[in-house]
Structure formats: C-alpha cells, structure tokens
Design a protein around this motif. Sequence first.
Motif, PDB file in Angstrom:
ATOM      1  N   TYR A  68       0.402   4.162  -0.809  1.00  0.00           N
ATOM      2  CA  TYR A  68      -0.284   5.381  -0.365  1.00  0.00           C
ATOM      3  C   TYR A  68       0.261   5.853   0.981  1.00  0.00           C
ATOM      4  O   TYR A  68       0.312   7.044   1.264  1.00  0.00           O
ATOM      5  N   TYR A  69       0.683   4.930   1.819  1.00  0.00           N
ATOM      6  CA  TYR A  69       1.148   5.266   3.173  1.00  0.00           C
ATOM      7  C   TYR A  69       2.571   5.807   3.202  1.00  0.00           C
ATOM      8  O   TYR A  69       3.108   6.079   4.270  1.00  0.00           O
TER       9      TYR A  69
ATOM     10  N   SER B  57       3.298   8.715   2.152  1.00  0.00           N
ATOM     11  CA  SER B  57       3.138  10.150   2.353  1.00  0.00           C
ATOM     12  C   SER B  57       3.530  10.537   3.781  1.00  0.00           C
ATOM     13  O   SER B  57       3.056   9.932   4.746  1.00  0.00           O
TER      14      SER B  57
ATOM     15  N   HIS C 176       0.849  -1.190   0.000  1.00  0.00           N
ATOM     16  CA  HIS C 176       0.000   0.000   0.000  1.00  0.00           C
ATOM     17  C   HIS C 176       0.888   1.245   0.000  1.00  0.00           C
ATOM     18  O   HIS C 176       1.150   1.847   1.045  1.00  0.00           O
TER      19      HIS C 176
END
Length: 64
Positions: free
Chosen positions: A37-38, A40, A35
């Motif tokens: 997305y994490y 960031s 994932h």
Amino acid sequence: MITVTKSDLIELGYGPSFAADIIKEAKKLMISKGHTYYQSRKLDRVPKEAVEELLGITLPDKQT
C-alpha cells in the motif's frame, strides 16, 4: 494506528527536506515488510512505529 506526516515532523523541529526524507525511508521500510500500500507516490502518512524504528527514538503523542 497512529500515523505521522511531514508536517508533524516539521513541528517536532526537523527541517522540511529531512522530514521528507524520513517519510520516504519509512515508506521503503513498510514496503520491505510487505505493505505494498505504501508504494503510492501520493501517500504522505506513515505509521508512527516506522518513523520511531528509523530514528531510534520515541515520538511524543500528539496533544490536541
């Protein structure tokens, strides 16, 4: 998906520094599961399941 923030962990009794470390490690766990997305730096929410997996406990559901 139910998420957890640093302030949620502080409410549960964890210290501010330890709560931040838990969030950081949960983000690493989510990245390792694919994932991205994490990655960031500004993201401060992680899935409840990731925190439970790290700590080996079940977190209570938030009562509103």
